[in-house]
Each structure stands twice: as C-alpha cells, then as structure tokens.
Design a protein around this motif. Structure first.
Motif, PDB file in Angstrom:
ATOM      1  N   GLU A  74      30.746  32.132  39.294  1.00  0.00           N
ATOM      2  CA  GLU A  74      30.690  32.531  40.608  1.00  0.00           C
ATOM      3  C   GLU A  74      30.886  33.898  40.930  1.00  0.00           C
ATOM      4  OE1 GLU A  74      33.419  29.482  42.112  1.00  0.00           O
ATOM      5  OE2 GLU A  74      35.230  31.170  42.134  1.00  0.00           O
ATOM      6  N   GLN A  75      31.016  34.604  39.728  1.00  0.00           N
ATOM      7  CA  GLN A  75      31.774  36.078  40.102  1.00  0.00           C
ATOM      8  C   GLN A  75      30.657  36.900  40.764  1.00  0.00           C
ATOM      9  OE1 GLN A  75      34.531  35.155  39.985  1.00  0.00           O
ATOM     10  NE2 GLN A  75      35.728  35.951  38.016  1.00  0.00           N
ATOM     11  N   ILE A 100      46.424  39.541  44.834  1.00  0.00           N
ATOM     12  CA  ILE A 100      44.686  39.668  45.199  1.00  0.00           C
ATOM     13  C   ILE A 100      43.904  38.938  44.094  1.00  0.00           C
ATOM     14  CG2 ILE A 100      42.960  41.490  45.135  1.00  0.00           C
ATOM     15  CD1 ILE A 100      44.540  42.977  47.174  1.00  0.00           C
ATOM     16  N   GLY A 155      30.763  40.680  38.675  1.00  0.00           N
ATOM     17  CA  GLY A 155      32.048  40.771  39.102  1.00  0.00           C
ATOM     18  C   GLY A 155      32.864  41.937  38.607  1.00  0.00           C
ATOM     19  N   CYS A 188      35.114  38.103  32.108  1.00  0.00           N
ATOM     20  CA  CYS A 188      34.033  38.692  33.226  1.00  0.00           C
ATOM     21  C   CYS A 188      34.548  40.236  33.617  1.00  0.00           C
ATOM     22  CB  CYS A 188      33.708  37.644  34.085  1.00  0.00           C
ATOM     23  SG  CYS A 188      35.396  37.246  35.425  1.00  0.00           S
ATOM     24  N   GLY A 189      35.861  40.289  33.791  1.00  0.00           N
ATOM     25  CA  GLY A 189      36.237  41.511  34.455  1.00  0.00           C
ATOM     26  C   GLY A 189      36.563  41.647  35.941  1.00  0.00           C
ATOM     27  N   THR A 190      36.166  40.353  36.614  1.00  0.00           N
ATOM     28  CA  THR A 190      36.344  40.513  38.137  1.00  0.00           C
ATOM     29  C   THR A 190      37.598  41.007  38.512  1.00  0.00           C
ATOM     30  OG1 THR A 190      34.505  38.787  38.189  1.00  0.00           O
ATOM     31  CG2 THR A 190      35.810  39.208  40.289  1.00  0.00           C
ATOM     32  N   PRO A 236      37.719  32.027  38.063  1.00  0.00           N
ATOM     33  CA  PRO A 236      37.225  30.671  38.005  1.00  0.00           C
ATOM     34  C   PRO A 236      37.864  29.880  36.759  1.00  0.00           C
ATOM     35  CG  PRO A 236      35.483  31.910  37.306  1.00  0.00           C
ATOM     36  CD  PRO A 236      36.610  32.806  37.702  1.00  0.00           C
ATOM     37  N   ALA A 284      40.418  37.233  49.017  1.00  0.00           N
ATOM     38  CA  ALA A 284      40.344  36.372  47.554  1.00  0.00           C
ATOM     39  C   ALA A 284      39.360  35.279  47.765  1.00  0.00           C
ATOM     40  CB  ALA A 284      41.516  35.901  47.092  1.00  0.00           C
ATOM     41  N   GLN A 300      39.977  48.119  48.570  1.00  0.00           N
ATOM     42  CA  GLN A 300      40.713  46.779  48.250  1.00  0.00           C
ATOM     43  C   GLN A 300      39.754  45.649  48.322  1.00  0.00           C
ATOM     44  OE1 GLN A 300      44.395  46.405  49.113  1.00  0.00           O
ATOM     45  NE2 GLN A 300      45.091  48.568  48.434  1.00  0.00           N
ATOM     46  N   GLU A 301      40.176  44.610  47.864  1.00  0.00           N
ATOM     47  CA  GLU A 301      39.391  43.312  47.821  1.00  0.00           C
ATOM     48  C   GLU A 301      39.422  42.909  49.465  1.00  0.00           C
ATOM     49  OE1 GLU A 301      36.959  41.034  45.900  1.00  0.00           O
ATOM     50  OE2 GLU A 301      37.724  42.919  45.314  1.00  0.00           O
ATOM     51  N   GLY A 312      43.248  34.436  43.148  1.00  0.00           N
ATOM     52  CA  GLY A 312      42.288  33.404  43.290  1.00  0.00           C
ATOM     53  C   GLY A 312      40.967  33.874  42.875  1.00  0.00           C
ATOM     54  N   LEU A 313      40.832  34.866  42.005  1.00  0.00           N
ATOM     55  CA  LEU A 313      39.330  35.145  41.565  1.00  0.00           C
ATOM     56  C   LEU A 313      38.989  34.584  40.358  1.00  0.00           C
ATOM     57  CD1 LEU A 313      39.619  39.211  42.426  1.00  0.00           C
ATOM     58  CD2 LEU A 313      38.352  37.525  43.802  1.00  0.00           C
ATOM     59  N   PRO A 355      43.976  46.458  42.986  1.00  0.00           N
ATOM     60  CA  PRO A 355      44.076  47.751  43.511  1.00  0.00           C
ATOM     61  C   PRO A 355      45.174  48.744  42.737  1.00  0.00           C
ATOM     62  CG  PRO A 355      45.421  46.124  44.862  1.00  0.00           C
ATOM     63  CD  PRO A 355      44.731  45.313  43.536  1.00  0.00           C
ATOM     64  N   ALA A 388      38.173  44.678  38.289  1.00  0.00           N
ATOM     65  CA  ALA A 388      37.636  45.492  39.084  1.00  0.00           C
ATOM     66  C   ALA A 388      38.244  45.143  40.440  1.00  0.00           C
ATOM     67  CB  ALA A 388      36.077  45.030  39.494  1.00  0.00           C
ATOM     68  N   ALA A 389      39.038  44.065  40.666  1.00  0.00           N
ATOM     69  CA  ALA A 389      39.775  43.662  42.091  1.00  0.00           C
ATOM     70  C   ALA A 389      41.078  44.444  42.155  1.00  0.00           C
ATOM     71  CB  ALA A 389      40.083  42.287  42.156  1.00  0.00           C
ATOM     72  N   ARG A 435      29.833  40.452  47.934  1.00  0.00           N
ATOM     73  CA  ARG A 435      31.134  40.696  48.810  1.00  0.00           C
ATOM     74  C   ARG A 435      31.384  42.184  48.867  1.00  0.00           C
ATOM     75  NH1 ARG A 435      35.030  36.122  48.197  1.00  0.00           N
ATOM     76  NH2 ARG A 435      36.224  37.593  47.214  1.00  0.00           N
ATOM     77  N   ARG A 436      31.487  42.554  47.430  1.00  0.00           N
ATOM     78  CA  ARG A 436      31.825  44.090  47.340  1.00  0.00           C
ATOM     79  C   ARG A 436      30.332  45.025  47.765  1.00  0.00           C
ATOM     80  NH1 ARG A 436      34.319  42.958  41.554  1.00  0.00           N
ATOM     81  NH2 ARG A 436      36.355  41.791  42.504  1.00  0.00           N
ATOM     82  N   LYS A 478      31.458  37.655  44.079  1.00  0.00           N
ATOM     83  CA  LYS A 478      32.280  38.645  44.460  1.00  0.00           C
ATOM     84  C   LYS A 478      31.710  39.775  44.531  1.00  0.00           C
ATOM     85  CE  LYS A 478      35.430  35.321  43.313  1.00  0.00           C
ATOM     86  NZ  LYS A 478      35.736  34.119  42.181  1.00  0.00           N
TER      87      LYS A 478
END
Lengths: 671, 159, 336, 200
Positions: free
Chosen positions: B77-78, A601, B45, A630-632, A607, B159, B155-156, A604-605, A638, A635-636, B84-85, B81
């Motif tokens: 671009e975060q 998951i 993000g 950035c930590g994205t 950049p 992606a 869950q995301e 792809g997050l 699971p 957070a994602a 979206r969340r 995200k």
C-alpha cells in the motif's frame, strides 16, 4: 555513512552490438565521461561491443585489479537483465559486488529515442548520474535466508498436477490447493485429446490418483488461498478449507448420499451446464479425492430445514451439517500458480445465437456431449437429447483474434475444432463444415492431424462466420440453423444450413485472475494473464522471487505445453530448494538511534510490521528480517534518522545532480 | 526563445511496475521524447518530497512520479503514501508560486509500456507549454532553490 | 423534466408525418420539452458522404453549430430519425477522432459565421431519451389503454444500435430497449429475430430487386411470427416497408399485409390519444386491424402462445442469460 | 528450349501502378476518421455480414485486397460500395475495427472522380439527392423521385402509381420543395468546404 577516502571509478559503455551503438555514439559517451568526469573520480572509461560477454567482464575485472578501481558504472541494458552479471564480475575481481551501478542506456535510451544527438546527450547525463550515485555506494553484504523446503501449488489442473508430482517425487512436501471439489481441471472434462486422439481420462486419472496418494502431497480441495505473507523461502500462506459438510475421516466415497439426494441441479462447472448433478456430489466418478461436497446453496435441508436423506442413508455417519470452514496456515518456501483459464462466454457474441438458438453449442458443451461419461454417454445429439445431426458447422476463433472481445489467438481452438470435426464425423457421419480464418497447426504432428481430417472429407471454409440465424430465406433453410459467412476463397457470401453449430470458444484469464495476482503479489497483463519474468528466457518465473507460474494462467496453451511448464516450474523450485538458502538484496532500512527523536511518524507506515517503538529508550527500531526495503519510512522520517541502504538520500540526491549535470559546472556548485 | 525549448524532466520510477513499464517500452521499441531522465527507487513510497524539489532546484523543468497502480503495490500500500505526498507537493508548489502541473503522478503497471511512453510524451508537451522553470539557476533566485533543497524536511501529514 | 433540442429531419415533415404528429401528441403527457432547432438543414442522409467528405460533414455540422448556439441549459440534441441521428453523432465523433477533419469543417462553417466544438453536444436518439431519461416507469403511468393482445414486432433497423458512438445500447444486434418499451405499453412483444437487420436503405431506388428482397425478408419473418404490426423508430425503415410493400408483393407474388407503425403512435394509443392525432391513416398498408383489435372490449381469451424456449426436461439444458455488466468491460474500444 | 522462353514471359500482366501500399493509404486518407484499413486480415466478416452482398460483384473484403494490391481500376469499378446500404453490421462485427462503411463512402467519391462506375443509377441518385439539398437545404422527395425514376426506372412507374398517389393524398409527399431561410449561408459553407476538399 563513511565513504572510502578516494573514489576510483571505472565507466563501461556497452554497444550491445548495434542495439545501443546504432543510436548512441558510445565512443563519444566514453570519451566524454573520461574527460568531464575525471574530477569526480572517473579513472577510466571504455566502450566495448558486448560488455556482458566473458571478454567484456574480463575487461572490467582486469581494470579493477590493475587500476585499483573501487567503483564501477556499467552503461548498458536494464539492471533487471544484467545487474547480477556485472556484480559477479566485480566480486570476481575482489570488489564488493554492491559497488557496481548500472545505467540503462538501451531500454531507456537507444530503443526508445530516434534523434541520435539527443540520445547521446541523454546517455551522457545518465552516465553522469550513475557516477555521482556510485560515489555514495558502500559495501554491502547480502542477507541470506533459509529456504523452506515445502512448496505450495495453486490449481489442480494438469499443469499443477505435473508440478506437484515432480516436486513430491524428488522428496519434498507439496501442498496442492484446488477450489473445486476435485483435482483434474479442464482436462478431466474432455473425451479425446488432439492430435493423438488418446482418451483424456485414461492419461489423466492415473496422475490424479498419484497426487491423491502421494505421501509427500497434502491435497486441499474445495479450498482457496486467502492470504500470502513473507517472501521467497519463507512464505506464510493462509488457506480457507471450505466446509464439505462431510467428515473426510469417515467417508468411504461409496456414493450412496449422491444416489439418495432428491435434489437435482444443473452442473454448470463440470458438465458445462449440459448435465445435472445432485446437491451432494462428486463432480465425476474418478474424482480425487473421492469425498463428495454439499452444495449448501441448493440443498433442501438448508433451504427448508428438512430432508437429510443423505444423512439417513450414509453407512458411516460421515455427513456433518454443522461443519464449518477451516482456516489453515502453511509455511512454504516457493509457490507455483497454475490456476488455468475460463472459457470465453459465447453469449457475448449475440449474432452467434449461443443461449438463444438451442442447437448452438459451446466447445466445452461439445466436449461433454462427446464424452462417453457425459450426459449423453458420448452420443452427439441435438439439444432435444435424441436427434442425431446430419450436418454440423464448427466455428473457429469465437471471441479470439477479435478487438471486440479478446484480441489474442487462443492457440488451442484450431486443433480443438479439427478434433471436433473428427469426433462428429466418427459418431454421426454428419457432413462437417469448419469455418476458419487461418489454420494454426504448428507443433509436432498437428498439421498431420489436419491432413487426416481433410482426408475424412471435412469441408474447410475460409471465412470468419458473420452470423448464425434461424430465420430461413428459402425453403431449404426451413428448420435449420443457417451459418452466414463469406467464403473468402470463393469470394462469395454463403448461407449454409446445418442442424448443429459448435462454437470453438477461446480461452480467457480466470475472471478473478487479477484479484489472485494481488494476493500473490505478481503482475498481470491488461487482459489478466500472469506475466512471466522474461518472455523467452524465464517463462515460468515471475518478477516476485519464489513465485512461479505454469499452464494457461500464463497464457493460452495446449496440454503438452502446460505439462512442460508445470515440469519447468517444478525444476525451478527444486533448484531453489537445493540451494537451501537464498541471498536477498541487502536493500533494507535501519534507524540511526541517536538521530531518532521518537516522533513515531514512521511507526504506522510499515505494512510488514517491521517497525517497532522501544518505549524504554523512546526510539524506533527496524527488524531487518521483516523489512522489505520499500523505503517509505526513510522518506517519511523528518529527522533523516532512517537510512535506506542501496537507495540512501545521498545516493538519490547525488544521482539527481549528476543527471542534471551540475557536476560538470564549476566545482563550487558541488562543494 | 521558447520555440526551441527542450525541457528536462526527472522521472522517479518504482522498481516493480513503472521501471519495468519503461523497460517494456524499450523492448517493444516504443518511441518517446528524450527529455526525461529516470531515477529508480524501490517503491514510489520511497519518494522523499525533497527529491522532487531537489530536481526542480537543480534545473529540471518538470518531475514525473510513477508507481504501481493503486492496489498493485509490491509493498502492499506504499503507493498510497506516494499519492498523499504528491498532493502535498502540489500544494507546496502552488504555495511557492509555481505551476502545480510541473509535477505529474502516473500509475503504470509492468505491462503498460505503451502507456508509459505516451504519458511521458504528453508530459513533455505539457512542460514545453509551461516553459522553462529557471529555478536554482544563476538568473533565478538561487536562495529559494537552495533553501528548499537544504531546508527543513517536509513532514508527513499523518500516518 | 429536462429540456432537449430537437432536430426533426426532413422526413418528419412529409413522409414520416405520422411520427411527427404522434411525437407531438405524446410529448405533452410525458413532459418532454423539445425545442426545434432554428432553420436546420438536411443531414445529407446516406448520399452526401459518398460524394465528398468535407462538404458532407460541413452540411451536418451546420446543424450542430446551430444547436451549440441554441443550447441554453441543455446540450442534449435529440433526433427521432435514425439516419439523422447517426449522421449528427458521426460528425461529432469524427471531428474529434480526426482533428484535421474537424478543423476543415470549422473553417467552412466560419464563412457562415458558425463554429462547432466537437464533443460539446450530447447527440441522442428519441428512443434512448424515452427509455433512459423519461423511463419505463413514467411511461407506464400514462398507459390507460393497454395494448394487450396486440402482437407487435419491435424493429429498430440499423442506424441507431450501430455503430453506437455513445455506447448506449445493450447490444448492437439484439438490443432489448424497444421490446421493454412495448411491453410497458401492455403489448404482446414478438421475439423478432431481424430487429436490427437493414430495411434496404436506398436499394429500392438503385437496385430494386435487392431492395424488394430485403423488404421481403423482414416482412416474411414478422408474418411467420403472426405479427399484427411491425413497430419502427426510423422514417426510412417505415417508408421502405410501408410504401414499397405493395411493389414487393407484386414482385414476389406474395400477399403480405403488414402495417408498419412508429413506436410513438403505439405509445399514443396506449395513452388513450385519438388515433387521428397520432397519424393513423397515413400509412399505406392500413393499420385498421391494430385499431380494431384494441376496440374490442374484452381481450381475447388466451393470446396465441409464443413458441416457448423453456428447458425441456427430457433434453439437454440451455445456457442461461449472459450475466449483466462484467465481461463486456473487457471490450477493447480504444483505437490505437 | 521453347519451355524456357515461355517461362520468361510473365504469365500475368502486372497492374501495380501504385507502389507499396500507396492506394490503400490514399483511400485511408480520404476516409473520415481513422479507417484502420491497413489492419484488414481478410477474414470476410464484412462480406459475410452484408445484407446486400448478393448484389455485389465483389465482397468488401475482395475490394480491400485489390486496394492492397494497388489495383485501382479493378477496385474502383466494382459495384460493392454502391450497393452498400450503410447498415454497419460489418463495422461492429469487424474483428479489426476497420471503419468499413466510411471506407465505402470514400471509394464512392473516388469512383465518381475517376469516372469508373459501371452503372450510373446509384451515383445519379446521390447527385440528384444532394442537388436538391444544395438548392433548398432540405431533401425534396417528390422532385427526387420524379427525376430519378423517370431516368432509371421508367418501366416501374405504372406499378408505382398507387404508391405515389397514396403518398400524395395522405400528404406524405409534397409537390413543392421546402427551403431553409438562410440558404445563402449554407451555400457559402458548402462552397468553402468544396474548396477545402479540393486542396488535398
């Protein structure tokens, strides 16, 4: 992540003089923390007038040593101001600097709230959040990366030129990117500079030549930066070098192509629309580099398929109609943005008649008109090209200090208008009227210059011009431009007939300044000026490490100030280069491999392409050198398999509990 | 009882834009109500939806999520995200029978101190109008709060 | 075609009857469906606001409240009179900008069992509706008698382009909408520099010398440009320039003869409608010359060439037109 | 010695009954919308733009300066706001977005209340006009013109005969007023509005 067996926390509450203590009861906050957060590991809580002072820092250092503290919470100003200070203090006392947490009770509490008891309660909650958060801190080691010694300077005006020369003279490589065919910027368009009235070209062109010939400078004119990747010390920059349609290695700059080119075009850039150039041209004789460019949009050959006069006459076969844009990639450690300004478009003020009334001129038009190398060889004449005006009105503050247009002062217009008054007077002997709201003649020798122009007999009328009209009401106004204004010192409306009007248009950010800011990852004000890191103490740095700003890109300013900023930015860059390496915040993400389920998951997050998937082990991996923190992905995930140092789930969750004072309730709430 | 209701709001800020907007509001001495307590993250993000539910379950009456304007993210671009969340979280809140207005998304650039302050003030009034949440407190169903805070992670979507 | 609510205003019934007649005559062909408000009252012109604030706004707002009730399917309220248009728009705007004022006005309306929610109506001037809703293409379709050879000066006056609460106009000083409309009718449009200058408002009544001077400025400038007629969209402008032209001539010992017509009258002429149906003949400064000019079958060989503003090759070039759209977006509009 | 004594007596009589910005704020409070009067930078755009400035004793800018100085009487007895034609040139050009035209309306009402106007032509015209509106709900030009011109411009009447007859014969003026149907409702609304205005 393992924690130290026992947390021993020191809490330090700063008064910041009365900045914090005037609103927050700091003593109460410290006492409360000592009493109510004792069971959470707080060993000592103190308040002090200025924690950031050397005495304040020594206080913390002493406590760390004597009380064996392993964590520190400082409740003071924003971490963006003093986090470094307190981390250093911790390090001095032998504590890992990342065991320090700052709580901003000045910017977020005392400066924005007025109710003292509410502010004090909020400060307590925030200290509590900081204490909970710091419990989960772990010692970190900063990442150090080498600094590439080359520098990119964007913009070849006087600020960029100054930066480039300072760095190049110090022996380091500089790339200068300029989107026009020549460097020189706006200064190359002027005739005289205030307040000394020395010739602009005389002082600028030697510097331009130095840039053009300096062994450490790589000059890229007719070029634009398209992409910036990487971070301080290691930027990778993509530059589009637009096709000049001239082979630079063959061109001698003889100028025959320009001479022979049959196509005349109005020159909207260098001549401010007041003169003509050819379809193949160098903007002005002293251009650096000397190579011309082809204006493809206006060239007869590209339009009709025939002509090629330039090619026929070029003695060195340097014309190349098939030349394509080049894409270059350069590696630099630091970047200086000196992209300059645009002139306010006076056509927007329709009551001033610019664009409608022929003898209303913009300030840049007048600069060209008065320039010995300009379209009239320095003769100040009306739009007919021959009549010398007998009376001239000069309007200050055009488009500036006006909520309908730009609400800021453009800084240079007063002095520029006073300079115009002198030039008009000197060249034509005309009666000159200057219309102003306030004369802003600050800085060295400026007011003296104003005095001198007063002595010359210029009529200064205090009032913002209301309208400029060609509709006469009485016979004396026939055939004139009438400036209608309230003479506020006389308290009367006046209509002053003149032959010529010069609008001292203000400065505004480049039309594309916001897009440029995006390319470089820095911030812009709402107007579009680039924002400096600190308005007083860090005027040429930006929030983005390794990117500096200089000249009018940061805000309106005159030539001396632009040069000073150019030099200051260069000094900052040289300092970085000398350090050879830079410590990065160790805020990075990493994967705990045995918790990763391989769901992908997160893949792809990112950049920055820091995340890759190891097919053989079916787990994800993060490259710490590419990760920007950035930590994205954290957070994602699971499975909670990605850890973000400095901002871990535990740290944030604990801070939330602390902020909500769940730690104060009976112990069972937080086991 | 709601007359004197002072909501507590947890705000998440990104390090680059909205935290600096809060700093700027301070430097410019622009006043806003004291009801909001900020948590700094590096980027919007980074905002794990569990943080939001954790805050609500810990007694917060509203949560404010802030970040850089679309297109201005320090990490490119975060913040998209985060957007979206945010939408996901709004749906989840509705699903739990709560007002989706309990959470608010605000883009604020480093230059927008005044806007940050006025948006905080507006959100405080919005939450005041909604009334206390009583979630995760003794008088409410503690189980729900606990379950959300500790329960399976959201869950995301994609992606 | 859309439906509109119409607030005619007092002038339309008498002093600007030509405006009312011609509007009526062109509405049919253009498919404009204008529904007059029931039992509307005077907007107070520029006089009531200077006496007392709440009553003045309550007077205006009674009309807004009536319009709000009547608005089945449309919330566009059209005023052909500039002063009425401005007063209606202003009341709507200030009731929002200053909620205390809005509350008081509604409290006063309540005794008449009326209420108005500010912002719920879209207050439009007739010219805006014709140019932007009907559109110049549609107008052109109805032109059977092009006004070729007629030199017309578009004169908008002040209260429609300014202060422009809905930001509808291309410019507050030199809007081009009326010019485009007259061009669509085939007229030779004079680049009239005083198109948004004031006609004098109530000055002929309270300070005649100043009033006559303001009228003289406007007519003299149009006369200098060899204008056949000035075209207005405001009953007050028409009244001042038409009815006081004689007194102005007496005062300054001038001999101007400048017919002042409503734009709707010229639209009607171009649409081939009988002059009488359009209120021709009601003007005090006769517009016979306009009708005569059109009565001539063959247009004049070459109309007098307007002063060209083209680039003079031997002189210095002029800046081109302001590019549309971009910079004005930066205008700071909000009130802090 | 004598010089010293002279210098102790104030050279200019202070007329600052209104402390601080009291008068400015009072005017702002009586102006419809948000006046932004306190933002005036005295640039003179208003006085420069005004088409009727030639007939004003003070420019609008000068009036604003008097208001700021707390000089109530001097400000309110000026003819500036009576000569204002509401053309809004100053409003759209003001670099500080001051609601100048609406401030002018507020000053008119204050000058009437304080009975400080010098020339009664303009206030009388307004009163006559609104008198018609309050009686009929519509303006009544013939009545208005009759009353107003006879009172203030009797000498102009002979010169106006052709115009008046022209207007009458063309049906552009009526000899009788038009009245709205629900006059009772309008009157009630206006009376309530007047009460509310007086409450301030």
């Amino acid at each position: 992540m393992t924690r130290n067996q026992e947390e021993r926390i020191g809490v330090y509450v700063c008064h910041c003089g009365t900045n914090i203590a005037g609103v927050v009861d700091v003593a109460q906050v410290a006492e409360w923390a000592a009493a109510k957060l004792q069971h959470r590991g707080v060993v000592i809580a103190r308040e002090y007038k200025f924690m950031c002072s050397s005495l304040g820092q020594e206080l913390i250092e002493k406590d760390i040593k004597e009380l064996d503290l392993n964590r520190v919470v400082v409740a003071a100003c924003s971490p963006h101001l003093h986090e470094k200070t307190f981390r250093t203090a911790c390090a001095n006392a032998g504590l890992n600097p990342f065991m320090c947490e700052m709580v901003s009770i000045r910017e977020q509490v005392s400066w924005v709230h007025t109710d003292k008891s509410a502010a004090t309660s909020k400060a307590m909650a925030m200290v509590s959040g900081g204490v909970e958060r710091v419990r989960h801190h772990v010692p970190l080691e900063p990442l150090t990366v080498p600094i590439h010694p080359a520098t990119l300077v964007v913009g070849g005006g006087i600020a960029g030129i100054q930066s480039a020369l300072e760095i190049a003279d110090a022996g380091h490589q500089v790339y200068v990117v300029e989107r026009e065919p020549s460097i020189g910027g706006h200064m190359a368009q002027f005739d005289k500079t205030f307040p000394t009235l020395d010739c602009s070209a005389c002082i600028l062109t030697p510097k331009m030549v130095s840039v053009g010939t300096h062994p450490n400078v790589k000059l890229l004119t007719w070029s634009q930066v398209e992409k910036v990747e990487g971070y301080v010390g290691n930027f990778s920059v993509t530059i589009r070098k637009k096709a000049r349609k001239i082979k630079e290695d063959l061109c001698t700059g003889c100028g025959i192509c320009q001479e022979k080119c049959p196509k005349k075009v109005i020159d909207d850039v260098y001549e401010a629309g007041l003169g003509y150039r050819k379809a193949v041209y160098t903007p002005f004789p002293q251009a650096v580099p000397k190579f011309p460019v082809m204006d493809v949009a206006n060239c007869t050959y590209y339009e009709k398929g025939t002509c090629k006069a330039c090619e026929k006459f070029c003695p060195t076969d340097a014309i190349d109609f098939d030349q394509q844009d080049e894409i270059l990639n350069v590696q630099v450690g630091n970047i200086i943005l000196a992209t300059g300004y645009d002139l306010f478009d006076a056509r927007r003020i329709s009551n001033y008649g610019y664009g409608r009334l022929p003898n209303v001129f913009s300030s840049l038009e007048f600069e060209r008109l008065s320039n010995a190398a300009g379209p009239t060889n320095g003769q100040v004449v009306l739009r007919d090209g021959k009549t010398i005006p007998k009376s001239v009105g000069i309007v200050h503050c055009v488009g500036s200090r006006d909520r309908n247009y730009n609400n800021y002062c453009s800084v240079i217009c007063c002095m520029q208008s006073i300079k115009f008054a002198h030039l008009v007077h000197e060249r034509t002997g005309a009666t000159v009227y200057n219309f102003y709201i306030d004369i802003r003649a600050a800085f060295k020798d400026y007011d003296e210059f104003y005095q001198r122009i007063l002595e010359e007999g210029t009529q200064f009328i205090r009032g913002k011009v209301a309208e400029i009209s060609d509709v006469p009401r009485v016979a004396s106004e026939e055939g004139k431009l009438i400036i209608q204004v309230e003479d506020t010192l006389a308290g009367k409306q006046r209509r002053i007939p003149v032959d010529m009007v010069i609008l001292s248009s203000g400065l505004q950010p480049r039309a594309d300044s916001k897009a440029t800011a995006k390319v470089f990852g820095i911030s812009c004000s709402a107007n579009g000026w680039y924002i400096e890191k600190h308005p007083k103490l860090d005027p040429v740095a930006t929030m983005t490490e390794g990117i500096f700003i200089a000249g009018c890109a940061q805000g309106p300013k005159d030539i001396p100030a632009s040069v000073a900023q150019g030099a200051a930015a260069a000094a900052r860059v040289l300092g970085k280069i000398e350090q050879k390496e830079v410590a990065l915040e160790p805020v990075r993400a990493s994967v705990i491999e045995d918790q990763c389920s391989g769901c992908r998951i997160c893949n792809g997050l990112c950049p920055f392409n820091a995340i890759s998937f190891l097919e053989d082990r079916m787990v994800t991996e993060i490259n710490p050198a590419l990760c920007q923190g950035c930590g994205t992905c954290v957070a994602a995930c699971p499975a909670g398999a990605i850890v973000g140092t400095g901002f871990s789930n535990e740290q944030v969750m604990a801070q939330i509990e602390g902020l909500m004072l769940m730690n104060i309730e009976p112990a069972e709430v937080i086991a | 009882m709601t007359d004197a209701f002072e909501p507590t709001i947890i705000g998440f800020t990104c390090n680059w834009c909205s935290y600096r907007a809060a700093d700027l509001a301070g430097t410019a001495r622009i006043k806003y109500p004291a009801n909001v307590r900020l948590v700094r993250l590096m980027c919007s993000g980074r905002l794990d939806p569990t943080f939001v539910f954790k805050a609500l379950a810990s007694g917060a009456d509203g949560v404010m999520i802030t970040g850089c304007h679309p297109g201005e993210c320090h990490y490119l671009e975060q913040n998209y995200k985060a957007l979206r969340r945010f939408q996901l979280m709004q749906r989840t809140l509705k699903g739990l029978g709560l007002e989706s207005g309990r959470i608010k998304l605000l883009w604020a650039s480093a230059a927008e101190g005044a806007r940050f302050a006025s948006e905080v003030a507006a959100f405080v009034e919005e939450i005041r109008a909604l009334g206390p949440l009583h979630w995760g407190r003794a008088d409410a169903s503690e189980a729900v709060g606990a379950e959300v805070a500790e329960g399976p992670r959201l869950q995301e979507v994609s992606a | 075609m859309k439906d509109y609510l119409l607030y005619p205003g007092c002038s339309m019934e008498y002093s600007a009857r030509a405006y009312a007649l011609s509007l009526d005559a062109i509405s049919g062909p253009l498919g404009l469906r204008l529904k007059e408000l029931d039992d509307w009252n005077c907007c107070g012109a520029t006089e009531y606001l200077g006496i007392s604030r709440t009553p003045a706004y309550a007077l205006i707002a009674r009309n807004l409240a009536i319009a709000g009730q009547a608005s089945n399917g449309t919330n566009d309220l059209v005023a052909p009179c500039s002063a009425c248009y401005l007063n209606l728009a202003k009341a709507d705007h200030y009731m929002q900008e200053q909620p205390q004022l809005g509350a008081k006005v509604n409290e006063a309306l309540a005794v008449g069992e009326l209420t108005y929610r500010p912002g719920s109506l879209n207050i439009r001037h007739l010219l805006d509706v014709i140019v932007n809703d009907v559109g110049l293409e549609e107008v052109e379709k109805h032109v059977v008698q092009p006004l070729s050879g007629l030199r017309l000066a578009p004169y908008l006056g002040c209260m429609v382009p300014r202060p422009d609460y809905g930001h509808r106009w291309s410019d507050h000083e030199f809007p081009t909408e009326l010019d485009s409309l007259l061009k669509a009718l085939g007229a030779d449009v004079v680049d009239y520099p005083l198109k948004t200058e004031c006609c004098g408002g109530h000055m002929p009544q309270i300070g005649p010398e100043m009033g006559f001077e303001m009228i003289r400025r406007l007519i003299a400038s149009a006369d200098r440009l060899e204008t056949d007629a000035m075209v207005t969209m405001c009953p007050m402008c028409q009244l001042n320039l038409d009815a006081y032209q004689g007194e102005t001539n007496q005062f300054f010992k001038t001999h101007f003869h400048m017919p002042i017509l409503f734009f709707t009258q010229l639209m009607g002429l171009a649409f081939g409608i009988e002059p009488k149906e359009l209120g021709f003949g009601l003007e005090l400064v006769s517009a016979r010359n306009v009708l005569d000019a059109l009565g001539v079958k063959a247009p004049p060989e070459t109309p007098p060439a307007p002063p060209k503003r083209a680039r003079r090759p031997e002189g210095l070039p002029m800046p081109g037109p302001l590019p549309k759209g971009n910079p004005s977006e930066q205008k700071i509009r909000e009130v802090v | 010695m004598a010089d010293v004594e002279l210098m102790t007596s104030p050279p200019i009589a202070a007329s600052t009954k209104d402390e601080d910005l009291g008068l400015l704020k009072e005017v702002a409070a009586r102006t419809a919308g948000i006046s932004r009067l306190e933002m005036c930078i005295q640039c003179g755009t208003c006085g420069g733009s005004c088409p009727s400035a030639a007939a004003m004793d003070l420019t609008p800018r000068a009036v604003f300066a008097l208001l700021r100085a707390g000089m109530r009487e001097e400000a309110l007895k000026s003819n500036t706001f009576w000569v204002c034609v509401s053309c809004y040139h100053c409003v759209v050009r003001c670099p500080q977005s001051v609601h100048i035209a609406d401030v002018m309306y507020a000053l008119k009402s204050m000058a009437i209340e304080a009975n400080l106007y010098q020339d009664s032509t303009a206030p009388d015209f307004s009163h006559t006009f609104i008198g018609m509106v309050e009686d009929y709900g519509r303006s009544f030009e013939m009545g208005l013109a009759g009353i107003h011109y006879i009172k203030h411009f009797a000498l102009r009447l002979p010169g106006m005969v052709p115009m008046a007859t022209g207007m009458l014969t063309r049906g552009r003026m009526s000899l009788t007023p038009k009245r709205i149907k629900n006059m009772r409702q309008l009157r009630a609304i206006l009376n309530r509005a007047k009460e509310l205005e007086a409450e301030e």
